[in-house]
Design a protein around this motif. Structure first.
Motif, PDB file in Angstrom:
ATOM      1  N   LEU A  69     -24.688  13.417  48.387  1.00 38.46           N
ATOM      2  CA  LEU A  69     -24.574  15.228  49.678  1.00 38.46           C
ATOM      3  C   LEU A  69     -23.319  15.415  49.391  1.00 38.46           C
ATOM      4  CD1 LEU A  69     -25.872  12.898  52.511  1.00 38.46           C
ATOM      5  CD2 LEU A  69     -27.212  14.465  51.357  1.00 38.46           C
TER       6      LEU A  69
ATOM      7  N   ARG B  21     -21.601  19.016  51.576  1.00 33.55           N
ATOM      8  CA  ARG B  21     -21.304  19.543  52.666  1.00 33.55           C
ATOM      9  C   ARG B  21     -22.035  21.029  52.263  1.00 33.55           C
ATOM     10  NH1 ARG B  21     -19.979  17.246  57.009  1.00 33.55           N
ATOM     11  NH2 ARG B  21     -18.710  16.209  56.152  1.00 33.55           N
TER      12      ARG B  21
ATOM     13  N   ASP C 144     -27.089  18.817  52.806  1.00 37.33           N
ATOM     14  CA  ASP C 144     -26.826  17.819  53.773  1.00 37.33           C
ATOM     15  C   ASP C 144     -28.430  18.510  54.928  1.00 37.33           C
ATOM     16  OD1 ASP C 144     -25.220  20.007  54.393  1.00 37.33           O
ATOM     17  OD2 ASP C 144     -24.002  19.287  55.980  1.00 37.33           O
ATOM     18  N   ASP C 145     -29.069  19.922  54.527  1.00 37.67           N
ATOM     19  CA  ASP C 145     -30.439  19.938  55.313  1.00 37.67           C
ATOM     20  C   ASP C 145     -30.793  18.953  54.506  1.00 37.67           C
ATOM     21  OD1 ASP C 145     -29.947  21.308  52.963  1.00 37.67           O
ATOM     22  OD2 ASP C 145     -31.005  23.247  54.257  1.00 37.67           O
TER      23      ASP C 145
ATOM     24  N   LEU D  77     -31.256  15.881  53.985  1.00 34.26           N
ATOM     25  CA  LEU D  77     -31.198  14.638  54.259  1.00 34.26           C
ATOM     26  C   LEU D  77     -32.849  13.875  54.510  1.00 34.26           C
ATOM     27  CD1 LEU D  77     -29.553  12.261  54.473  1.00 34.26           C
ATOM     28  CD2 LEU D  77     -28.580  13.096  57.109  1.00 34.26           C
TER      29      LEU D  77
ATOM     30  N   ILE E 256     -19.070  14.019  52.019  1.00 35.24           N
ATOM     31  CA  ILE E 256     -19.683  13.969  53.330  1.00 35.24           C
ATOM     32  C   ILE E 256     -20.369  12.494  53.068  1.00 35.24           C
ATOM     33  CG2 ILE E 256     -21.800  13.778  54.757  1.00 35.24           C
ATOM     34  CD1 ILE E 256     -22.658  16.198  53.870  1.00 35.24           C
TER      35      ILE E 256
ATOM     36  N   THR F 189     -22.883  10.157  57.386  1.00 36.49           N
ATOM     37  CA  THR F 189     -24.395   9.860  56.692  1.00 36.49           C
ATOM     38  C   THR F 189     -25.223   9.036  57.940  1.00 36.49           C
ATOM     39  OG1 THR F 189     -23.760  11.117  54.466  1.00 36.49           O
ATOM     40  CG2 THR F 189     -26.495   9.908  54.796  1.00 36.49           C
TER      41      THR F 189
ATOM     42  N   ARG G 289     -25.359  10.698  61.345  1.00 38.18           N
ATOM     43  CA  ARG G 289     -26.629  12.108  61.073  1.00 38.18           C
ATOM     44  C   ARG G 289     -28.448  10.890  61.073  1.00 38.18           C
ATOM     45  NH1 ARG G 289     -25.434  16.651  57.666  1.00 38.18           N
ATOM     46  NH2 ARG G 289     -23.469  17.212  57.788  1.00 38.18           N
TER      47      ARG G 289
END
Ligand code: SAM
Length: 362
Positions: free
Chosen positions: A194, A196, A200-201, A203, A237, A242, A245
């Protein structure tokens, strides 16, 4: 067999860790911290059919010539020497291992070594569609497929398709995933770094892969190693971020503890999902105290730590006619300086590492 372990106590500036196990196998390969070697990662080539932005050096990088790469016979000899000394797991990696011809021949020979109980492969998956079945028949047990995005245009960018001779696409990797499952490789793990601002969008798209499929999707913290122009502390990240999130998107993330195999992943699952999630935390939570691995580079050097450039040149020794005992003695000497820990952190110390990931074998 384990004899006893230390408790983790701090005393007079020394830390004694509770994971350190002493091995009753008198032949065991031990380092100076008492960690025994159980696992060898073997890079079979420094070549790769992708040019990932963070991993492979730019186009003017010269690959090693064929005669500077270990032959399959030399690799098998090394594993045969280590196997009676406690090594039970072998991972084949690269470069991209599947660009080396007739890899299934190496797999067959390694699978015939009785002590080797776990034979796995790390690959970008591009060529797996054609080879998964043959590799399984040859004795491969499981596979890790590296995949950092599920978006075709991002795949094209991160793998630097403008610099590769033979263009490939996300579809090739997805075909490799499918073929691995069909061939019966188990487990099939998907390695995702991952980063940033890059992926990361995505995930929850990666989590969605575990809904219907028994994949283990493993999120790996981005390390400052390799072709480092792309690494910045901001891009890292951590597993904790994670996980928090994931908890904010969905309820019910359940911890499963450690995973199958020799790896250091912490595992989780969403309720009702067939597959699992794993987190590898080299940055936020160093696992060196449990390190049971060594690496064999494609040009025949043993590295006792990914981040240490201290290497033992077995290729030169073997081509000069050394005995098996001399190989063992040289590796034991190398193990005496295996670092206790790498100490990398997100913003602090970064190790100097002369080799790229594609050379060392990730
Ligand atoms: N070509 C194969 C592949 O793509 O899996 C094997 C070699 S590749 C070097 C092995 C793994 O190292 C890949 O999963 C890759 O994502 C990972 N890797 C490379 N550079 C990394 C970095 N800076 N931080 C974390 N993982 C990295």
């Amino acid at each position: 067999m384990t004899l006893f372990t230390f408790r983790g106590v701090k005393s007079h500036g020394w830390t004694f860790y509770d994971h350190i196990k002493f091995d009753m196998n008198s032949n065991a390969l031990l380092d100076s911290q008492g960690r025994s070697v159980r696992y060898i990662r073997i890079s079979v080539t420094d070549r790769c059919n992708l040019r990932c932005q963070y991993c492979v050096p730019s186009a003017d990088f010269v690959n090693l010539g064929h005669d500077r790469i270990l032959s399959y016979e030399e690799i098998v000899r090394i594993v045969r020497i280590f196997a009676p000394r406690g090594v039970t797991s072998v991972r084949i990696t690269g470069g991209e291992p599947l660009v080396r011809k007739h890899l299934e021949r190496l797999v067959t020979s390694l699978s015939e070594i009785p002590e080797i109980k776990d034979l796995s492969l790390t690959t970008n998956g591009i060529l797996l569609g054609k080879s998964a079945r043959a590799l399984k028949s040859a004795g491969l047990s499981r596979v890790n497929i590296s995949l950092d995005t599920l978006k075709p245009e991002r795949f094209e960018w991160i793998t630097n398709q403008s610099e590769v001779a033979e263009k490939t696409s996300l579809d090739d990797v997805l075909e490799g995933l499918r073929a691995s499952r069909e061939a019966g490789l188990d487990p099939v793990k998907i390695n995702v770094i991952l980063m940033r601002g890059f992926n990361d969008d995505e995930l929850m798209d990666f989590v969605a892969l575990t809904e219907e499929n028994e994949f283990e999707v493993r999120f790996i913290e981005f390390m400052p190693i390799g072709h480092n122009g792309f690494w910045t502390a901001d891009r890292v990240i951590t597993a904790d971020e994670t996980i928090s999130r994931l908890n904010s998107f969905c309820d019910g993330l359940e911890s499963l503890g450690k995973g199958r195999g020799a790896g250091p992943a912490r595992r989780y699952r969403f309720p009702g999902h067939r597959g699992t999630l794993g987190f590898i935390t080299p940055i936020s939570s160093e696992f060196c105290v449990e390190c049971n691995r060594i690496r064999l580079t494609s040009d025949g050097h043993i590295r006792t730590c990914l981040f240490s450039d201290v290497e033992t040149d077995l290729l030169a020794m073997m081509r000069n006619g050394c005995t098996d005992d001399q190989v063992v003695a040289a590796v034991e000497k190398g193990l005496t300086v295996k670092p206790r820990g790498h100490n990398i952190s997100k913003t602090g110390h970064q190790p100097t590492c002369a080799r790229t990931m594609s050379h060392i074998g990730g």
